[in-house]
Structure formats: C-alpha cells, structure tokens
Design a protein around this motif. Sequence first.
Motif, PDB file in Angstrom:
ATOM      1  N   UNK A 156      42.248 -18.273  -8.242  1.00  0.00           N
ATOM      2  CA  UNK A 156      43.121 -18.988  -7.293  1.00  0.00           C
ATOM      3  C   UNK A 156      43.275 -20.450  -7.699  1.00  0.00           C
ATOM      4  N   UNK A 157      42.151 -21.112  -7.940  1.00  0.00           N
ATOM      5  CA  UNK A 157      42.211 -22.543  -8.226  1.00  0.00           C
ATOM      6  C   UNK A 157      42.889 -22.807  -9.563  1.00  0.00           C
ATOM      7  N   UNK A 158      42.669 -21.953 -10.531  1.00  0.00           N
ATOM      8  CA  UNK A 158      43.328 -22.133 -11.835  1.00  0.00           C
ATOM      9  C   UNK A 158      44.836 -22.076 -11.683  1.00  0.00           C
ATOM     10  N   UNK A 159      45.342 -21.088 -10.962  1.00  0.00           N
ATOM     11  CA  UNK A 159      46.788 -20.954 -10.788  1.00  0.00           C
ATOM     12  C   UNK A 159      47.356 -22.123  -9.989  1.00  0.00           C
ATOM     13  N   UNK A 160      46.631 -22.553  -8.975  1.00  0.00           N
ATOM     14  CA  UNK A 160      47.099 -23.675  -8.156  1.00  0.00           C
ATOM     15  C   UNK A 160      47.207 -24.940  -9.002  1.00  0.00           C
TER      16      UNK A 160
END
Length: 562
Positions: free
Chosen positions: A533-537
């Motif tokens: 999630x954080x990588x894509x965000x």
Amino acid sequence: MPRMLGMRGLPPTDPQGLSSEVAALIAQLQQQVQDQAQQLSERDKSLAERDALLQRKDCEIALREAKIEKINFELARLKRWTYGAKSEAMSADQRRLFEETLAEDEASLREQLERLRREAQAAAETAGTQPKAAPRKPRRNALPEHLRRVEHHHEPESTDCQALDCGRPMTRIGEDVTERLDIVPAEFFVHRHVYGKWACRHCQVLKQAPSVPEIVEGGVAASGLLAHTLISRFVDHLPYYRQESINARSGVHTPRSTLAAWAGQAGAALEPLYELHKRFVLDCRVLHADETPVAFLDPGAGKTRKAYVWAYARSWHDAVPGVIYEFCRGRGAQYPVAFLNGDEQLGERRWRGTLLTDRYGGYETVVDPRLYPGRISAACAAHARRNFEELTRDGTSPVGVDAIRRFARIYEIEGELKELSDDERRAQRERLAKPLWEELRQWLELERRLVADGGAAAKAIDYTLGHWTALTEHLQDGAVALDNNHLERQIKPWAMGRKAWQFVGSELAGQRAAIVMSLVQSARMNGHDPWAYLRDVLQRLPTLLNSRLDELLPHRWTSPHS
C-alpha cells in the motif's frame, strides 16, 4: 460639478403635449441615462470583485509568509538544539535517537519549505515576475554496480520534429540515465531509467521524455525503498541505526541520517492524505476514542516527559474500518475537543454522534450535552467487567465470580449478533440482551447493600451502576459496540513501539509517526499489505491530482497488480 440625474431625477413628461421630435429626443436621453447608470453599476461590481481578489491574494501571501517564517524558526531551533550543551546530558541511546529525529525533522521542514517556494514561484510566474533560481543540489555517490538493474526506457510519444513547417523524423543523439535504489523484501535492486535524446538536425531541436517524478527528488530512494524504511521504522519498530546495519549486509550503504531524511520527506508528502483520511474517520456517527502514553524527548531540556497518542476509530460494526492517531503533548480534554471540533477555515465540520470511551474524566467535556448537544456518551463494558475480574484473582470473591458469569452471558449473545445489520442487532439486543442487563442491575443493587463501603467489591459495583446509562447505550443503537476493545487493539502497535524505541524524539517526530501509522494501520484493517500500500501511494503521490487524492485512502485503495 453638476450632479447627473438618474431616471428618478428627470421631471415628469407628458407625451400628449409634445411633438414627436421632442418626445423622441426625451426618450433618447432617458435611454442614455439608463445606459450610463448600468455601466456605473457594472464598473462598481468589477471594482468590488477586483478588490476581493486582491484581498484574497494578500491573505494567501500573508499565510504563506507566516508558514515560511514558522518553518525557518523551526529550522533555526533545530540547529540550536544540535549544537546546544543540553545534548551532552543525554545518554548514548537518547543522543542517537535525538540525532536521527533531528535529521527527520529537518528533512520534513525543508520539504515543506520547498513546497511553499514552489507555490510562490508558480504565483510569481502567473503574475509575470521573475522567480528565484532553485538552489543547486549536492552530488551523490554512484549506486553499487553489483545490484540488479531493471531498465525503464522513456521515449517521446512522437519522434517527428514538431517545429512549424518541418515534421521530419528526428535522430537519436544520446540519452540521459538516472538511477534510483529500490527494494523488494530481502533484495535490493536498481531502477535504471534511460531517457533517449532525440534531435532534428534540420531545425536544431532537441526532444526528450520528461523525467519520472519521485518523493525524494534528486535522491536514490525509489518508492519501494521509502515504503520499506517507513514500515521498518513504524510497523517493525526498527531504529535507523539497526536498519543501516541490516542494509549494509546487502552491500548497500544507507547512513541513518539519510534514512531519517527520507522518512521526514515521505512523512511531509503523506500529510495531505492524512488530513483527508481524518475527515473520513470522523464522517461517522459512532466513534471509538482512547489514548495511550508515550515518552517524549524534550531536546531543550535534555530529558524525557510524558506525551500521549490519542486514537479514534470508526465503530467496530462499521462496514468500512479506519483509525486515526494524533500526537499531543498532554492528556487534557482540550486535545480531543479540538480534534473533534475540526477547523472551520479548512471546511471541517464539528463531529456529532456517539463517542465510545472508557470513563476517563477528560471525555466528560467532549460529550457535555450543554456544550455539544449533538453528542452522546457510551461506556466500555470491558472496563466494568475488568473491575470484577480483579476481585476473582485470589478466588475468594463470590461477587466477582457471579458478575463475570453474568457478563459472559451478555458477551455470548453479542458475539452471535456480529454479522447482523444495525437495525437487526438493536432488535435482537432488545429481545435477548436487555433482560440480562436488567437482571444484572437488580443483582448489583442488591449486592451493594451487602458489601462494605470502601472495599474493592463496592468500588466495582459503584463504577458499573454509576455509568449505567452509558454502559447500556448500545441497547438503544445497534451501531454502538459493546466495548472499546476494537480500538485498544489498534493502539497495541504504539505499545510495541514503546518497548523498541523507548521514546519519541520530538513533537514533529510524534506527529510524523501518527501520520504514517494512521494510514498503515488503516490499510491493515482493510486487508492490505502495508508495504504494498505505502509503496504504491508514494509512487503515485507526485503525479496524482489533488482532486483524485481520495483514491489513495486505505479504504478505497486497490492494488495495481490485483
């Protein structure tokens, strides 16, 4: 100067006694006066709109200058703390975390300052003035050659010359290459971006695809590595000096100061998403609230003091979960009051609904019906039950044993109603649970007459009877949970972190941790992998329009690989 007459200032005329030429002349004059009055009205309106626009621009400039002044003040204070004598009184662990926190804070403040400068530059370009030149970026060391390279080729959509009256095919004359360090679990690798350079020899025109924007501009950290650093810090609770040594085992040199700077920049970039997530969490009529202490390092004093993380979560029975944290210096009622009241200047409305808490006195102001008539207080049944559990620890209290047995029957029924709708759950509670609560109250009132004042049994009974209305609020509303255990589970990561990093290094560090952990914990509640999630965000944030920011909220995010 003679005053111009309006339509009402003209003397009355009688067209019956005038010739046609005079009547036509009068009609023409009246029309001219009317046109002039309309023009004056439109000019006044235009001047008012211009004055309003100038006033709004002045307010924006003043606000931006105030923010820049505040950030410069924070940077100056960080420098004073860095070279101040107070740091000499710290232990080795305190000094290490203090230095890491300073690096985080400085990177976060500089990122905010750079954002304000970009806004000022855009405003200057719009106004036609000459913007300031950007400062030169420092050179960095090359990335290790042994790391795997994943090449991404970027070419213009069209390689034909776009100059007027040309249209000839352009010739590739070279390329620019940028490298960013990324990571998958247990493997570092390098994104190799190759930007082809195309030129038209006829028109002497150069063409190249635009560079891919990143959170850390000009650095080596790609979104995956930034996410890994944040997850390691705020989910796995690994201090930066331990991350540095772990990365070194793969032959990658990432000084703790660099890791802290990355976290600071990423935290600043996530702040708008955090504010949007806050609005989502507060956009519900049933809210859990709780708080937990954390040690807070005061660099100015060289010692730690107690601070608090306040947590708010949507109801346990809400179909879409979410939690938000706020780092505060104290435990006073002013903190939840301010958080739930919102900021009218930012378009945030005051929260209304049912607040489920323990019986800490600070919440009494938050739900005071005289101050906030739209709020209802609900109490946690688990706290009432724990008082009786204390009585059973030595096995000599029949009151405690009987009370635990009665609470167990209530919880058994509540567990069977979990999957029902709010209305169905309220109806079943009315039919099945309410009689048990009434029996419990009658039994408690009877036992209270039999136990001595001031004892543990009297205290447990008085607590339950004293908060009876709030404890049974869930019988009136099917959306209200029986206890606050749902939120207590969301606070556990902070308790685990306390054991690892022992204290928060600064107020900015606490706020940054609240931002990251709010988003990551909410992503976990919605079934997402925190790192994915954080990588894509972090990958999408630099190019995503503000109008589409809600796509990155934890409850709306979908994996690009699903």
